[in-house]
Design an enzyme around this catalytic site. Structure first.
Site, short mmCIF file in Angstrom:
data_model
loop_
_atom_site.label_atom_id
_atom_site.label_comp_id
_atom_site.label_asym_id
_atom_site.label_seq_id
_atom_site.Cartn_x
_atom_site.Cartn_y
_atom_site.Cartn_z
CB CYS A 134 -41.74 -3.13 119.63
SG CYS A 134 -42.45 -3.99 118.22
CG ASN B 59 -41.85 -2.21 114.00
OD1 ASN B 59 -40.92 -2.55 114.73
ND2 ASN B 59 -43.09 -2.10 114.43
CG HIS C 48 -40.84 1.05 118.26
ND1 HIS C 48 -39.97 0.18 117.63
CD2 HIS C 48 -42.09 0.52 118.11
CE1 HIS C 48 -40.67 -0.83 117.14
NE2 HIS C 48 -41.95 -0.64 117.41
O1 UT7 Z 1 -44.47 -2.04 117.05
C1 UT7 Z 1 -45.83 -1.75 117.04
C2 UT7 Z 1 -46.33 -2.18 115.72
N1 UT7 Z 1 -47.57 -1.69 115.21
C3 UT7 Z 1 -47.84 -0.39 114.97
O2 UT7 Z 1 -47.18 0.53 115.31
C4 UT7 Z 1 -49.09 -0.20 114.15
C5 UT7 Z 1 -49.71 1.16 114.33
N2 UT7 Z 1 -50.70 1.39 113.28
C6 UT7 Z 1 -50.34 1.86 112.06
O3 UT7 Z 1 -49.19 2.16 111.83
C7 UT7 Z 1 -51.44 2.05 111.04
O4 UT7 Z 1 -52.68 1.73 111.60
C8 UT7 Z 1 -51.21 1.21 109.75
C9 UT7 Z 1 -50.05 1.77 108.95
C10 UT7 Z 1 -50.94 -0.25 110.08
C11 UT7 Z 1 -52.45 1.25 108.86
O5 UT7 Z 1 -52.77 2.59 108.54
P1 UT7 Z 1 -54.28 3.10 108.62
O6 UT7 Z 1 -54.28 4.50 108.20
O7 UT7 Z 1 -54.79 2.78 110.00
O8 UT7 Z 1 -54.95 2.24 107.50
P2 UT7 Z 1 -56.19 1.22 107.61
O9 UT7 Z 1 -55.78 -0.04 108.28
O10 UT7 Z 1 -57.40 1.96 108.14
O11 UT7 Z 1 -56.46 0.93 106.09
C12 UT7 Z 1 -56.94 1.97 105.21
C13 UT7 Z 1 -57.09 1.37 103.83
C14 UT7 Z 1 -57.91 0.08 103.82
O12 UT7 Z 1 -58.64 0.06 102.61
P3 UT7 Z 1 -60.19 0.45 102.61
O13 UT7 Z 1 -60.85 -0.54 103.54
O14 UT7 Z 1 -60.26 1.86 103.11
O15 UT7 Z 1 -60.57 0.27 101.18
C15 UT7 Z 1 -56.89 -1.00 103.76
O16 UT7 Z 1 -57.35 -2.19 103.17
O17 UT7 Z 1 -55.80 1.01 103.31
C16 UT7 Z 1 -55.82 -0.36 102.90
N3 UT7 Z 1 -54.49 -0.91 103.11
C17 UT7 Z 1 -53.54 -0.90 102.17
N4 UT7 Z 1 -53.54 -0.44 100.92
C18 UT7 Z 1 -52.40 -0.58 100.22
C19 UT7 Z 1 -53.99 -1.48 104.24
N5 UT7 Z 1 -52.71 -1.84 104.04
C20 UT7 Z 1 -52.41 -1.49 102.76
C21 UT7 Z 1 -51.25 -1.59 101.98
N6 UT7 Z 1 -51.30 -1.12 100.71
N7 UT7 Z 1 -50.11 -2.16 102.44
#
Ligand code: UT7
Length: 335
Positions: free
Chosen positions: A115, A285, A255
């Site tokens: 990215c 993204n 970004h």
């Molecule tokens: O160019 C660089 C690219 N990468 C980034 O910039 C990534 C940076 N990180 C992020 O943007 C965030 O960490 C995410 C958006 C990817 C994830 O958000 P989060 O608040 O860190 O969520 P998490 O991974 O802790 O997941 C929380 C919950 C989980 O469920 P449980 O275990 O609490 O029951 C996940 O399974 O949300 C669940 N979850 C979803 N639920 C519905 C994860 N993805 C999804 C989804 N829909 N798409």
């Protein structure tokens, strides 16, 4: 290194026509528009359809930038293509673009910085101009993440979209440098947190490889933690190098990875909404293409007025991250 002053001549972009909304994704994933929108700011993304690929969008963005500068392909001296999921490893995306736009006098090559590709390309592009051997340098960022996502991993596949952006730079004729400051960084020890392997297949006479995954894997939480620490540091370093303060800057073109990360940067800079370019809702993204697409669209919709100064910033796999303070001259992209 003493850089020759560089002028930003134009910015181009191209995205696939096909749009996939968050609601569409609920047909193949246990997810919801509510989760994706509130956690990331994304509402939809453009996705390559059929045989469309990153080379095709790169060519279109490159041609768009050339048209906006009123320049012919033959006048281009160098093409740097930043792509992390190119259609071909070789011939390079840069060479394919060179052929398609008729840039027969240009050198052409690719860089892989995920990215952060366009920020690195800006540094390399101005380094080429600094040698005195290259005048017009075309920087093209193009990615079709959708072809390499694990569409069963809801934690990563909802985040990405496809597209390309291009920035055409040249040796400045009036002594004014449009790249006021630039800061790029890398930390390979964080590499495991976003990865895409190209594992190939071993010779049939030896054991098959057991490690590696052909799809994009990401630990979103670790990336998030890393970025909220390092991105503001890079921006502040860049501003210091430019002898400027946040109040001297008109726009932040970040970004487009997560709206919450963008809002954190906005708060740190104490910018109001008018100064922050956000289009993550429409495109998700788009990796290296994200900054030039945001810049191009904001100039053309009038959200960015010229002349002005902007901070461009990006982060991603590597980990690599960086920022640039740039001058956007009056009339940029008005041809
Ligand atoms: O160019 C660089 C690219 N990468 C980034 O910039 C990534 C940076 N990180 C992020 O943007 C965030 O960490 C995410 C958006 C990817 C994830 O958000 P989060 O608040 O860190 O969520 P998490 O991974 O802790 O997941 C929380 C919950 C989980 O469920 P449980 O275990 O609490 O029951 C996940 O399974 O949300 C669940 N979850 C979803 N639920 C519905 C994860 N993805 C999804 C989804 N829909 N798409």
């Amino acid at each position: 290194m003493n850089f020759k002053p560089v002028q930003i001549l134009s910015v181009g972009m191209s995205v696939p026509e096909t749009v996939i909304t968050n609601d569409d994704l609920t047909k193949i994933l246990d997810t919801s528009d509510e989760w994706i929108s509130t956690r990331t700011g994304i509402k939809q993304r453009h996705i390559a359809n059929g045989d469309e690929n990153s080379t095709l969008f790169g060519i279109k963005a490159a041609q768009d930038a050339l048209n906006k500068a009123g320049m012919n392909g033959e006048a281009v001296d160098a093409i740097i293509a930043a792509s992390s999921n190119p259609y071909n490893i070789y011939p390079s995306t840069g060479c394919a673009i060179q052929d398609a736009i008729g840039a027969k006098n240009a050198i052409a090559f690719d860089i892989t910085v995920a990215c952060t590709g366009m920020i690195y390309a800006l540094e390399l592009g101005r380094s080429l101009i600094a040698t005195g051997k290259y005048k017009n340098v075309l920087l093209v960022a193009t990615d079709t993440n959708s072809k390499f996502l694990d569409w069963s991993d809801r934690g990563s596949c909802v985040l990405f979209g496809d597209g390309a952006g291009a920035i055409l730079i040249t040796e400045s004729q009036d002594g004014i440098d449009d790249i006021i400051a630039l800061n790029i960084n890398a930390n390979g020890s964080m590499g495991k947190f976003i990865a895409m392997n190209l594992i190939g297949e071993n010779c049939p006479l030896v054991d098959p490889a057991t490690e590696g995954c052909k799809k994009i894997t990401m630990n979103g939480k670790e990336v998030y933690k890393f970025v909220v620490q390092t991105m503001p540091e890079s921006i502040m370093t860049c501003l210091k190098d430019a002898n400027l303060e946040p109040k001297d800057i008109d726009y932040l073109v970040p970004h487009q990875a997560n709206l919450r990360i963008i809002e954190g940067l906005q708060n740190r800079l104490e910018f109001n909404d008018d100064k922050v370019i956000v289009n993550i809702d429409k495109y998700g993204n788009t990796s290296a293409a994200s900054v030039p697409i945001a810049l191009c669209e904001a100039i053309e919709t009038g959200k960015i007025k010229t002349p002005s100064k902007a901070i461009l910033c990006a982060f991603g796999a590597g980990m690599a991250w960086g920022s640039a303070v740039v001058r956007l001259r009056e009339g940029l992209n008005q041809k």
